[in-house]
Motif scaffolding. Structure first.
Motif, PDB file in Angstrom:
ATOM      1  N   GLY A  85     -72.690  -3.539 -15.647  1.00 44.60           N
ATOM      2  CA  GLY A  85     -71.543  -3.339 -16.098  1.00 44.60           C
ATOM      3  C   GLY A  85     -70.493  -3.285 -14.808  1.00 44.60           C
ATOM      4  N   PRO A  86     -69.321  -2.715 -14.792  1.00 44.07           N
ATOM      5  CA  PRO A  86     -68.688  -2.730 -13.668  1.00 44.07           C
ATOM      6  C   PRO A  86     -68.682  -1.646 -12.455  1.00 44.07           C
ATOM      7  CG  PRO A  86     -67.290  -1.665 -15.481  1.00 44.07           C
ATOM      8  CD  PRO A  86     -68.726  -2.172 -15.885  1.00 44.07           C
ATOM      9  N   PHE A  87     -69.630  -0.581 -12.923  1.00 46.77           N
ATOM     10  CA  PHE A  87     -69.960   0.371 -11.835  1.00 46.77           C
ATOM     11  C   PHE A  87     -71.194   0.275 -11.003  1.00 46.77           C
ATOM     12  CE2 PHE A  87     -67.096   2.291 -14.975  1.00 46.77           C
ATOM     13  CZ  PHE A  87     -66.126   3.119 -14.279  1.00 46.77           C
ATOM     14  N   GLU A  88     -71.107   0.638  -9.768  1.00 47.34           N
ATOM     15  CA  GLU A  88     -72.507   0.779  -9.270  1.00 47.34           C
ATOM     16  C   GLU A  88     -73.263   1.691  -9.839  1.00 47.34           C
ATOM     17  OE1 GLU A  88     -73.769   2.398  -5.021  1.00 47.34           O
ATOM     18  OE2 GLU A  88     -72.461   0.908  -4.712  1.00 47.34           O
ATOM     19  N   ARG A  89     -72.693   2.692 -10.430  1.00 42.76           N
ATOM     20  CA  ARG A  89     -73.600   3.937 -10.972  1.00 42.76           C
ATOM     21  C   ARG A  89     -72.557   4.541 -12.118  1.00 42.76           C
ATOM     22  NH1 ARG A  89     -76.930   7.773 -11.937  1.00 42.76           N
ATOM     23  NH2 ARG A  89     -76.827   9.963 -11.550  1.00 42.76           N
ATOM     24  N   TRP A  90     -72.982   4.833 -13.454  1.00 48.92           N
ATOM     25  CA  TRP A  90     -72.254   5.364 -14.374  1.00 48.92           C
ATOM     26  C   TRP A  90     -73.124   6.474 -15.076  1.00 48.92           C
ATOM     27  CZ3 TRP A  90     -67.330   6.592 -15.795  1.00 48.92           C
ATOM     28  CH2 TRP A  90     -67.116   7.193 -16.926  1.00 48.92           C
ATOM     29  N   TYR A  91     -73.040   7.675 -14.883  1.00 47.01           N
ATOM     30  CA  TYR A  91     -73.809   8.763 -15.664  1.00 47.01           C
ATOM     31  C   TYR A  91     -72.854   9.590 -16.204  1.00 47.01           C
ATOM     32  CZ  TYR A  91     -77.004  12.644 -16.098  1.00 47.01           C
ATOM     33  OH  TYR A  91     -77.870  13.715 -16.565  1.00 47.01           O
ATOM     34  N   HIS A  92     -73.122   9.986 -17.729  1.00 47.03           N
ATOM     35  CA  HIS A  92     -72.101  10.719 -18.291  1.00 47.03           C
ATOM     36  C   HIS A  92     -72.768  11.745 -19.253  1.00 47.03           C
ATOM     37  CE1 HIS A  92     -68.466  10.751 -21.180  1.00 47.03           C
ATOM     38  NE2 HIS A  92     -68.862  11.922 -20.850  1.00 47.03           N
ATOM     39  N   ALA A  93     -72.830  12.789 -18.974  1.00 45.13           N
ATOM     40  CA  ALA A  93     -73.708  14.036 -19.711  1.00 45.13           C
ATOM     41  C   ALA A  93     -72.747  14.650 -20.531  1.00 45.13           C
ATOM     42  CB  ALA A  93     -74.421  15.112 -18.938  1.00 45.13           C
ATOM     43  N   HIS A  94     -72.977  14.838 -21.844  1.00 47.45           N
ATOM     44  CA  HIS A  94     -72.180  15.471 -22.934  1.00 47.45           C
ATOM     45  C   HIS A  94     -72.742  16.629 -23.108  1.00 47.45           C
ATOM     46  CE1 HIS A  94     -70.139  11.394 -23.681  1.00 47.45           C
ATOM     47  NE2 HIS A  94     -71.205  10.956 -22.909  1.00 47.45           N
ATOM     48  N   ARG A  95     -72.195  17.738 -23.190  1.00 45.34           N
ATOM     49  CA  ARG A  95     -72.886  18.977 -23.784  1.00 45.34           C
ATOM     50  C   ARG A  95     -71.900  19.795 -24.416  1.00 45.34           C
ATOM     51  NH1 ARG A  95     -77.314  19.709 -20.496  1.00 45.34           N
ATOM     52  NH2 ARG A  95     -77.394  18.548 -18.469  1.00 45.34           N
ATOM     53  N   PHE A  96     -72.419  20.464 -25.531  1.00 42.24           N
ATOM     54  CA  PHE A  96     -71.986  21.154 -26.472  1.00 42.24           C
ATOM     55  C   PHE A  96     -72.772  22.652 -26.654  1.00 42.24           C
ATOM     56  CE2 PHE A  96     -72.609  16.687 -27.070  1.00 42.24           C
ATOM     57  CZ  PHE A  96     -71.215  16.097 -27.403  1.00 42.24           C
ATOM     58  N   HIS A  97     -71.710  23.610 -26.503  1.00 39.24           N
ATOM     59  CA  HIS A  97     -72.120  25.062 -26.932  1.00 39.24           C
ATOM     60  C   HIS A  97     -71.313  25.642 -27.674  1.00 39.24           C
ATOM     61  CE1 HIS A  97     -74.554  24.614 -23.184  1.00 39.24           C
ATOM     62  NE2 HIS A  97     -73.566  23.955 -22.509  1.00 39.24           N
ATOM     63  N   GLY A  98     -71.758  26.198 -28.744  1.00 36.63           N
ATOM     64  CA  GLY A  98     -71.020  27.004 -29.633  1.00 36.63           C
ATOM     65  C   GLY A  98     -70.433  28.172 -29.055  1.00 36.63           C
TER      66      GLY A  98
END
Length: 151
Positions: A85-98
């Motif tokens: 895709g368009p980025f040289e790098r794309w890293y997306h971490a999704h975190r969920f804490h109650g």
């Protein structure tokens, strides 16, 4: 370039996690950029190893990005990374804490790099450092509305 967006959602982590991985919810949250899944998983929820190709319009240009779910531990976190895709790098971490009130603290940690060396770094500083967090914030507000509505 790195940034984090934190959103509080009054819904349990399992619900917020599942909604965050739903391709249809993602498309609806990005309606302003006409983002749609065109290959791979094109509807419903995603799981570890799944891949999706998105087509979208940003800055008046059409883009395609293929990403994969590279880490997954329901309901604590998942990671999506660009395969092409368009980025040289794309890293997306999704975190969920109650939280202590039946809700969820949702954290999006994004690391990305624009292509084209010095020109890409200039684009990051001049445009993307503001645009990308705003885009994630808009997406999260949509997820919050869906998660807080009746199931």
């Amino acid at each position: 370039m790195n940034f984090e967006v934190v959103t509080h959602v009054m819904a349990p982590p399992e619900r917020v996690f599942d909604i965050s991985l739903d391709v249809d919810v993602h498309s609806a949250s990005m309606a302003g950029s006409a983002e749609e899944a065109v290959d791979g998983v094109t509807a419903g929820g995603m799981r570890l190893g799944d891949t999706v190709t998105w087509r979208a319009r940003h800055f008046g240009l059409h883009w395609r990005m293929t990403s994969t779910i590279s880490a997954y531990d329901r309901p604590a976190y998942f990671v999506d990374e660009q395969v092409s895709g368009p980025f040289e790098r794309w890293y997306h971490a999704h975190r969920f804490h109650g939280d202590d009130h039946g809700g969820t603290v949702m954290s999006d940690i994004v690391e990305f790099a624009a292509p084209l060396g010095p020109l890409g770094r200039a684009a990051e500083l001049l445009v993307l450092r503001h645009y990308m967090p705003r885009l994630i914030h808009m997406r999260n507000q949509y997820i919050k509305r869906v998660a807080e509505s009746a199931p």
